[in-house]
Every structure is written in structure tokens, then in C-alpha cells.
Design a protein around this motif. Sequence first.
Motif, PDB file in Angstrom:
ATOM      1  N   SER A   1     -19.705  -0.418 -15.222  1.00 22.45           N
ATOM      2  CA  SER A   1     -18.377  -0.422 -15.840  1.00 22.45           C
ATOM      3  C   SER A   1     -17.312  -0.396 -14.725  1.00 22.45           C
ATOM      4  O   SER A   1     -17.198   0.613 -14.014  1.00 22.45           O
ATOM      5  N   PRO A   2     -16.566  -1.469 -14.505  1.00 17.30           N
ATOM      6  CA  PRO A   2     -15.583  -1.498 -13.428  1.00 17.30           C
ATOM      7  C   PRO A   2     -14.479  -0.459 -13.610  1.00 17.30           C
ATOM      8  O   PRO A   2     -14.084  -0.142 -14.740  1.00 17.30           O
ATOM      9  N   ILE A   3     -13.974   0.054 -12.484  1.00 20.39           N
ATOM     10  CA  ILE A   3     -12.769   0.883 -12.517  1.00 20.39           C
ATOM     11  C   ILE A   3     -11.581   0.038 -12.920  1.00 20.39           C
ATOM     12  O   ILE A   3     -10.708   0.474 -13.676  1.00 20.39           O
ATOM     13  N   CYS A   4     -11.574  -1.203 -12.414  1.00 18.07           N
ATOM     14  CA  CYS A   4     -10.460  -2.116 -12.715  1.00 18.07           C
ATOM     15  C   CYS A   4     -10.978  -3.544 -12.645  1.00 18.07           C
ATOM     16  O   CYS A   4     -11.799  -3.885 -11.790  1.00 18.07           O
ATOM     17  N   ALA A   5     -10.501  -4.403 -13.578  1.00 13.65           N
ATOM     18  CA  ALA A   5     -10.857  -5.823 -13.579  1.00 13.65           C
ATOM     19  C   ALA A   5      -9.600  -6.643 -13.864  1.00 13.65           C
ATOM     20  O   ALA A   5      -8.886  -6.361 -14.831  1.00 13.65           O
ATOM     21  N   VAL A   6      -9.323  -7.665 -13.014  1.00  7.39           N
ATOM     22  CA  VAL A   6      -8.164  -8.529 -13.198  1.00  7.39           C
ATOM     23  C   VAL A   6      -8.649  -9.973 -13.156  1.00  7.39           C
ATOM     24  O   VAL A   6      -9.348 -10.381 -12.217  1.00  7.39           O
ATOM     25  N   VAL A   7      -8.304 -10.760 -14.182  1.00  5.13           N
ATOM     26  CA  VAL A   7      -8.656 -12.168 -14.252  1.00  5.13           C
ATOM     27  C   VAL A   7      -7.393 -12.954 -14.568  1.00  5.13           C
ATOM     28  O   VAL A   7      -6.705 -12.657 -15.558  1.00  5.13           O
TER      29      VAL A   7
ATOM     30  N   ILE B   1       0.830  -1.192   0.000  1.00  5.46           N
ATOM     31  CA  ILE B   1       0.000   0.000   0.000  1.00  5.46           C
ATOM     32  C   ILE B   1       0.869   1.248   0.000  1.00  5.46           C
ATOM     33  O   ILE B   1       0.633   2.209  -0.747  1.00  5.46           O
ATOM     34  N   SER B   2       1.925   1.195   0.842  1.00  7.70           N
ATOM     35  CA  SER B   2       2.826   2.352   0.904  1.00  7.70           C
ATOM     36  C   SER B   2       3.518   2.574  -0.436  1.00  7.70           C
ATOM     37  O   SER B   2       3.616   3.693  -0.941  1.00  7.70           O
ATOM     38  N   HIS B   3       3.984   1.464  -1.045  1.00 10.15           N
ATOM     39  CA  HIS B   3       4.691   1.577  -2.321  1.00 10.15           C
ATOM     40  C   HIS B   3       3.748   2.032  -3.432  1.00 10.15           C
ATOM     41  O   HIS B   3       4.084   2.903  -4.249  1.00 10.15           O
ATOM     42  N   THR B   4       2.520   1.443  -3.453  1.00  2.38           N
ATOM     43  CA  THR B   4       1.567   1.791  -4.503  1.00  2.38           C
ATOM     44  C   THR B   4       1.168   3.263  -4.419  1.00  2.38           C
ATOM     45  O   THR B   4       1.055   3.969  -5.428  1.00  2.38           O
ATOM     46  N   ALA B   5       0.973   3.691  -3.142  1.00  2.56           N
ATOM     47  CA  ALA B   5       0.545   5.069  -2.971  1.00  2.56           C
ATOM     48  C   ALA B   5       1.595   6.046  -3.465  1.00  2.56           C
ATOM     49  O   ALA B   5       1.271   7.129  -3.954  1.00  2.56           O
ATOM     50  N   SER B   6       2.871   5.667  -3.340  1.00  2.00           N
ATOM     51  CA  SER B   6       3.930   6.610  -3.720  1.00  2.00           C
ATOM     52  C   SER B   6       4.364   6.464  -5.180  1.00  2.00           C
ATOM     53  O   SER B   6       4.908   7.391  -5.760  1.00  2.00           O
ATOM     54  N   SER B   7       4.115   5.280  -5.773  1.00  2.00           N
ATOM     55  CA  SER B   7       4.657   5.041  -7.107  1.00  2.00           C
ATOM     56  C   SER B   7       3.603   4.987  -8.195  1.00  2.00           C
ATOM     57  O   SER B   7       3.942   4.961  -9.374  1.00  2.00           O
TER      58      SER B   7
ATOM     59  N   ALA C   1      -9.909   5.006   0.112  1.00  2.00           N
ATOM     60  CA  ALA C   1      -9.023   6.146   0.354  1.00  2.00           C
ATOM     61  C   ALA C   1      -8.486   6.713  -0.950  1.00  2.00           C
ATOM     62  O   ALA C   1      -8.378   7.934  -1.113  1.00  2.00           O
ATOM     63  N   GLU C   2      -8.165   5.822  -1.882  1.00  6.45           N
ATOM     64  CA  GLU C   2      -7.609   6.317  -3.140  1.00  6.45           C
ATOM     65  C   GLU C   2      -8.681   7.001  -3.987  1.00  6.45           C
ATOM     66  O   GLU C   2      -8.423   8.014  -4.647  1.00  6.45           O
ATOM     67  N   ILE C   3      -9.902   6.406  -3.981  1.00 10.38           N
ATOM     68  CA  ILE C   3     -10.982   7.069  -4.723  1.00 10.38           C
ATOM     69  C   ILE C   3     -11.228   8.459  -4.146  1.00 10.38           C
ATOM     70  O   ILE C   3     -11.384   9.456  -4.885  1.00 10.38           O
ATOM     71  N   VAL C   4     -11.258   8.516  -2.809  1.00  9.58           N
ATOM     72  CA  VAL C   4     -11.490   9.807  -2.169  1.00  9.58           C
ATOM     73  C   VAL C   4     -10.306  10.745  -2.413  1.00  9.58           C
ATOM     74  O   VAL C   4     -10.481  11.951  -2.625  1.00  9.58           O
ATOM     75  N   ARG C   5      -9.080  10.181  -2.392  1.00 10.45           N
ATOM     76  CA  ARG C   5      -7.902  11.022  -2.629  1.00 10.45           C
ATOM     77  C   ARG C   5      -7.927  11.623  -4.026  1.00 10.45           C
ATOM     78  O   ARG C   5      -7.612  12.807  -4.212  1.00 10.45           O
ATOM     79  N   GLN C   6      -8.300  10.772  -4.968  1.00  5.31           N
ATOM     80  CA  GLN C   6      -8.394  11.288  -6.323  1.00  5.31           C
ATOM     81  C   GLN C   6      -9.501  12.345  -6.429  1.00  5.31           C
ATOM     82  O   GLN C   6      -9.441  13.211  -7.264  1.00  5.31           O
TER      83      GLN C   6
ATOM     84  N   THR D   1      -0.391   6.167  -9.744  1.00 10.04           N
ATOM     85  CA  THR D   1      -1.517   7.104  -9.728  1.00 10.04           C
ATOM     86  C   THR D   1      -2.558   6.620 -10.713  1.00 10.04           C
ATOM     87  O   THR D   1      -2.293   5.766 -11.563  1.00 10.04           O
ATOM     88  N   GLY D   2      -3.745   7.170 -10.575  1.00 11.13           N
ATOM     89  CA  GLY D   2      -4.792   6.853 -11.534  1.00 11.13           C
ATOM     90  C   GLY D   2      -5.139   5.388 -11.567  1.00 11.13           C
ATOM     91  O   GLY D   2      -5.143   4.690 -10.553  1.00 11.13           O
ATOM     92  N   SER D   3      -5.421   4.844 -12.762  1.00 11.95           N
ATOM     93  CA  SER D   3      -5.837   3.451 -12.916  1.00 11.95           C
ATOM     94  C   SER D   3      -4.734   2.470 -12.539  1.00 11.95           C
ATOM     95  O   SER D   3      -5.022   1.366 -12.078  1.00 11.95           O
ATOM     96  N   ALA D   4      -3.458   2.854 -12.719  1.00 11.95           N
ATOM     97  CA  ALA D   4      -2.348   1.963 -12.367  1.00 11.95           C
ATOM     98  C   ALA D   4      -2.368   1.609 -10.887  1.00 11.95           C
ATOM     99  O   ALA D   4      -2.009   0.498 -10.476  1.00 11.95           O
ATOM    100  N   PHE D   5      -2.786   2.561 -10.048  1.00 10.22           N
ATOM    101  CA  PHE D   5      -2.886   2.303  -8.610  1.00 10.22           C
ATOM    102  C   PHE D   5      -3.844   1.149  -8.354  1.00 10.22           C
ATOM    103  O   PHE D   5      -3.524   0.193  -7.634  1.00 10.22           O
ATOM    104  N   PHE D   6      -5.054   1.194  -8.939  1.00  6.12           N
ATOM    105  CA  PHE D   6      -6.047   0.157  -8.700  1.00  6.12           C
ATOM    106  C   PHE D   6      -5.616  -1.182  -9.293  1.00  6.12           C
ATOM    107  O   PHE D   6      -5.884  -2.242  -8.719  1.00  6.12           O
ATOM    108  N   GLU D   7      -4.953  -1.147 -10.446  1.00 10.76           N
ATOM    109  CA  GLU D   7      -4.499  -2.391 -11.066  1.00 10.76           C
ATOM    110  C   GLU D   7      -3.491  -3.115 -10.183  1.00 10.76           C
ATOM    111  O   GLU D   7      -3.601  -4.317  -9.937  1.00 10.76           O
ATOM    112  N   LYS D   8      -2.502  -2.369  -9.686  1.00  9.72           N
ATOM    113  CA  LYS D   8      -1.476  -2.984  -8.837  1.00  9.72           C
ATOM    114  C   LYS D   8      -2.078  -3.460  -7.514  1.00  9.72           C
ATOM    115  O   LYS D   8      -1.736  -4.535  -6.993  1.00  9.72           O
ATOM    116  N   LEU D   9      -2.970  -2.648  -6.980  1.00 14.07           N
ATOM    117  CA  LEU D   9      -3.605  -3.024  -5.713  1.00 14.07           C
ATOM    118  C   LEU D   9      -4.411  -4.305  -5.865  1.00 14.07           C
ATOM    119  O   LEU D   9      -4.328  -5.225  -5.034  1.00 14.07           O
TER     120      LEU D   9
END
Length: 814
Positions: A374-380, A331-337, A473-478, A339-347
Motif C-alpha cells: 500500500s503506497p504512502i503516496c501515489a501520483v499519476v 524541500i525547504s518550503h514543503t518542510a515548513s508548510s 528524512a521525512e519518514i524518519v522525522r515523522q 506535514t503528514g501525507s500532504a508533505f509526500f504529495e507535494k514532494l
Amino acid sequence: MTEEQVGNAHTASALTRELMLRDSLRAAGVGWWQVDLREDRMNWSDTLLAIFGVDESAVTGSYAQYRSFVHPEDGARVARADPVCRPTADGDQGGELEYRIVRPDGGIRHVRERGEVRRDRNGSAVSAAGILYDVTEQRLAQLELARSTRALQMIRRCNTAVLRAQSESVLLEEVCRIAVDIGGYRMASVHFASDDPQRSLVLAGHAGHEAGYFSEVAISWSPERPEGNGPAGRAMRSGLAVEVTDVDTDPRYAPWAAAARKRGYRSVISLPLRSHEHNLGIFGLYSAEARGLAPAEIELLHELAEDLAFGIVGLRLKAERQRMIDTATMISHTASSSTGSAFFEKLLQALLRSLGAQAGFISADHTDAEGWVSPICAVVDGEVLPRLRYALSGTPCEDIREGEDLVIERDVCVRYPRSSALAALGAQAYVGRGLFDSTGARIGTIFILYREPLRQRALAASMLRIFGERVVAEIVRQRDEGRVREQALLLDKAQDAIFVRTLDERVVYWNQGAQRLYGWSAAEVQDRCVLDFKVADAAAFRAASEQLRRDGEWLGELEEKCKDGSHVVVECRWTLVIGDDGAPQSILAINTNVTERKLAEARLAQSEARAAHAQKLESIGQLTGGIAHDFNNLLTVIIGNSEELSERLRDRPELATLARMVQSCGERGAELTSRLLAFARRQALEPKRIDLGEAVEGMLALIRRTLGEHIRIENFVDGGVWAVNVDPNQLGLAMLNLCINARDAMPDGGRLMIEIANVVIGEDYAGAGFDIATGEYVMIAITDTGCGIQTADLPRVFDPFFTTKAPGKGTGLG
């Protein structure tokens, strides 16, 4: 005297000797037999009939009938070794055999036989004679001691495996292998309890000759199902060991008996894997022998199962803790490295990896005009899917309520047949959570899918809550950059103490896990230097801090203080947090309480010492017991012949005295043999219920004569001393030996105090490394004013034959 009179005298003397020998053999519990092989006529002594459990009327007199009592498993070996069965002498005239017999009532006894064969000039056996005695008790004692020793070795090896294990599956396989290789079991297995409708017991690991057994049988812990009333199901429900001593005769094992016999299982014991008040599952041991276990061995196996359960829970907590650490780091690394859709994908990818799920979705809480999301992010299957849509109607997401998790452990497609998306993904289990902002407004949904039934419901829901909060938190942060610090609330759900301190060691963040571990709240420690309140070893702390600043992270253990004054041992993982300018800013500390692990290591050391001591006593017991039995046979002959010589030499006093000396020495040797057999646990004690105060009072006269007038004896007996069960002869011998040792320690005189009092042994004393159970006891304390025992000799004072005295001065087995 005429020749006829001389002959009659010789005949009478021979008859007298034969009668005396028979009486001696009978007194010693030794049976004898004689057989005329030409006429196939055999004579049995009364003692031999008693050992075989037959009446004289049932004996046909043939040697073949005598050998028909041999246990079928020993028959071929006895036949090969029996010189009577050989057509020629083959260079021997007899020998000694040990084997088992099956009595008419079905009882099995261990016997030792020594016989001699007389042959004609052609080498054919014409007659034979021998003696036979029952050695069942000593064999059973040896077997029980060996089994207890093996159980202790299993505990020691299991504890080693627990402390070293990094994987639950590897631990289970290793402990099962220990049970097979060291415990001698044909097969061992571990099953975990499932809360499915069938209440199944699911195989998690095994070793030994399984041969498809668990594929052929069903095992449950449901009392309403037939397969739930075997030893495993009953042990799971009761929390106690359940034993099946013979799979062929226990009616409740009937559903599994045929499959068990096919694989050579004759007896079974199921042990619950207890963790606090909860049973995780069952540890099953399958033996190739139909036998029951002694209470002491069952107690040791219970301890083994508890240690295994402790290891399983520890590994699960460690895995969950590591997931928490990885989550916090990620979470710490994702938050700092990101942004945007990449944050949700990595999370989302990290969440699926940590839980082993196959698909995950983060969706905003709004649908289009047609009711599609429509999902913000989908991983299969680890891959991020391009933007897609799915119909909200008929899916589990419709049923999620605020503040609640929706967990469907199996058959999600059956419960929601209208969802084509679930069917297309082959989903079996669903875990979802609504995403709500601080005002209570729903802003989205996060859910994951499994293609197999869910096993770790609590962990999946807990991790989803943590990730869900981070997504919120990230949705709200954005949406609102000013609310980033809400992510810190995630760490309060961790079991470990997680806190952040400045470079000058002042606390700036303190989670609830830290409060639970140390006792101080966040308000109490805010901006305080950790050296002022929780650091127990300042030098070790400063050394760790120096290495942290040098290497960027530090892993190790420290002893730290808690608010209530107690100390804990913590495993530390410290990370130096680097700012955007590349300079160190703060220190992230994640501390885990490992005090219980340290106690487990201490228990391992104690188990190793107990196993080593048991092995030493077993070796000494086997040696002394084997010598003593053979020596006893020789003494029987010596005593019998010396008695006859004494009678025959009554008219020659000088020779009669020598014969009586031989008899006396033989009787002293028999007494020593008896003590050797008692030490080797092959001679049963004869406990009686006695008053210790009266018994010791009766010994005082003998003790005073033995010690002499230069030693003053004082006897103190508390009122109301409880009666005890004890062998009076062995007690008297033990006390006399102690008093003699005290006398030798006071050559110039002194005082000897004997105190008798009731005592109650509690958990503190019994758990301090002493091999004693809790309960009520009567204590005999013998104290002298002598020179005492050197500290270096204390660990060996109970070793047989150990003494610090000059040669010839020790008490031997005393």
C-alpha cells in the motif's frame, strides 16, 4: 617610292602591328578569336585553345562549337546577351560577358569575354571578333573569402544566440536557421547520440528545406550498421569533421543519395558537437552545390560546432542547476508548510514536474499477508490517487538493492510481463530507489514511471536520490523528530555553492559545492565572517546585502576570492529566511560559477571584430581588384602601341623620347596594377624557400642608398635561423616600405635596427586576440629611434591607404 612599294610597306607595317598585338595578348594570358558568320568559319588563338583545354585538331571552326563549351547553367544567360545571336543590331555592336565553361576533361573555368560584331546595312551580323581571359583564380579567391566571412558571421551570430538562449530547442532551431540564412546552406540539422542498441542519431532540430528527409532515411553512429558509416556516423565516432563533396560520387553516401538528390542536396559536411572528450551529437550542413570546403572554412565551422556544444552543455547545466535550486527551495518550503501525507504529495508532484515523468510512488517497505503493497503516496498524471494496492511480486521494486538505483530506460513491461500495474499505466521506463534509514534498514521505496523511453538517465537518477533522501528524512522525522537536519545532506549533491549565513554574515552551513568552488571546507569556515575570507569587493557585497534586507532577495553577480588566491565571478541568488515569528533569521545563498560564461562573452566580442575586419577587407579587395583588371587591359594596349611608336620614331629622337616616357609610365602602371591585384588576393604569390639572413643582407645596400647617410643601419641575425617559404619580391617591398617609414620618422637622423631570430608562438600569444596559429616562425623586427606612432592611430596602421603623412608623402599600398 612607287605605289606598289608604299602598299607593301603599309602591309608589312600592319602585319608587324598585328604580330606585336598577338604577342602582347599571349604574354598577358589573353586569348582571341575571329569568326566569319556568313561562312561560319572561326579562328582560335593558341591561348584560347589552352584556356578551353582543346587541341587545334578538335576545333571544327564553327561559332556554335565555340558556344557549346558554355556551362549549361549559364547557357540561357549567355545566349540572351550574345549580340551575334540576335537578328538585328538592337542598338549595340558587342559587349562584355562573364560565364563558366566546361572543358573536355570535365574541368570548370570562369572566363571573361569582350567582343565586337560587324553588321551589314540590314543589321545582320556578318563577322565578329573578341578576346577572352581566364578569371577562375580570382573568382575562387573571392568565393573562399566570402565563405570564410560567412562562417565568421555564423560564429558571431551563434555565440550571440548561445549567450541569450534560455531553451535548448530554441537554440538549436536558431543556430540551424543561422546556417541556412547566413551560411547559404540548403538545410542544417542537429542530431543527438543515443545509446540504444541501434546507436541512433536522434533529430533534435533543423531549418531549411528538410521536406521529410529525416523521416525517409535512418542515421546511426554504429560502425556495424550500414546507416552508421555515412558522414554523421563517422564524425560522431572520430570527433572530426567528415565531408561528402558530391553525394552522387561518394559510394559511402549511397544509402542516402537518392533522398538527398530529391531535395537538392549536393554536398554534406557533418561536424561533431564536442564537449570535453565526449561527443554530444552531430551538426549537419547540406549544400545545394557539389563542392569541397577550404581547410580554413572547415576550421571555422569546427569552431562554430564547438561553440554550439558549449551552449548546449551550458543550458543543460543551467536547467539542472535550476532544478537543484527549485528542489532546495521546494524541500525547504514543503518542510515548513506541509506535514503528514500532504508533505509526500507535494514532494512527489514536484519530482514528477521537474523530470517530466507521468507517475510516481512512495511506498513503505512492508507487504500484507497476500504480498500486496500500500503506497504512502501515489501520483499519476499530476493527480493524487486514493490509497491503492499493487502486488510486489514480478515488479522492478523486487530487484532494488541497497545504495543502488534501478534504471530501466525502455521496455519495462517486456522485462516484467507479470506486472499488471505497469501494463495498465502504459509504462516504458522505470527509475526506482530503495529508501534506507541511517541504520541500513529498508523503510520504503520511491520510483517513477515514464510512458516513453528515458533520455536523461543520470539526471533522473540524481534527482531521485535527492528526493529519496528527503522522503527518508521525512519518514524518519515523522518517526523521530530529532533527525530533521539530515535533509541538509541533500544540498551537498548540488553543483552550486549553497551556504547559510547569519544576519551578521557568519557561516552556519557550507555544502560540498561551496567547498569545490571556493576551496575551504565546512570546518574551516564555520562561524567565520564571509567578509574576512571570500569577499573580493566589500562595497559591492554590502550594497547587495542592503538590497537583500530591503527586498527579501537579491540576484546579481560578484567577484569573489578562492582559497588558492584565484578569483571567480559568481551569479548569486540570496534569500532572506523568515522565522515563525515573522522576523529575519538567516540568509540562504546559492552561488553559481559563471567565469566561463564571461570568457564566452569575450570570445563573442573577438569574433565580431574579426568578422567586421574580414568584411572590410573583402569590400576593398573587390573594389581594387575589379578596377585593376580593367586597368590592366588598357595598359596592355598602351604599352604595345608605345613600343611600336618607339621603333617607328627612332629617326626622330625628340618624339621617340616621348614614346619611351609613355611606355615607362605604362610599365609603372602595370606594376601598380600587379600590387593592387596582390592586395585583392587575385594574383598568386610566388613563395620560395630562402634563408632570410642572406636575403636581408642582400637588401641592405638598397636600403642604405634609400635611407641616406644620416641614418645608421644595424643588422642582427641569430645563428641557425630556419629557412622559410616566402615571396622574396613582396618581402623586399614590405621591408623597404617599413624602412622608408622609419626614415620619415627620423628627419634629423638616427638608428635603424633589423633583427632576425627564430620564435615559437604558443597558445598564450595565439589566444590573446592575434590572428596567428601556434608553431615555429622566423621573426623580422625593424626598430627605429624616431618619433613613434600615436596610440590613437595604432588600430588603423594596417588599413590600406591609411597614413598620417602630408598629401603625396604616404606609401599608398605599402
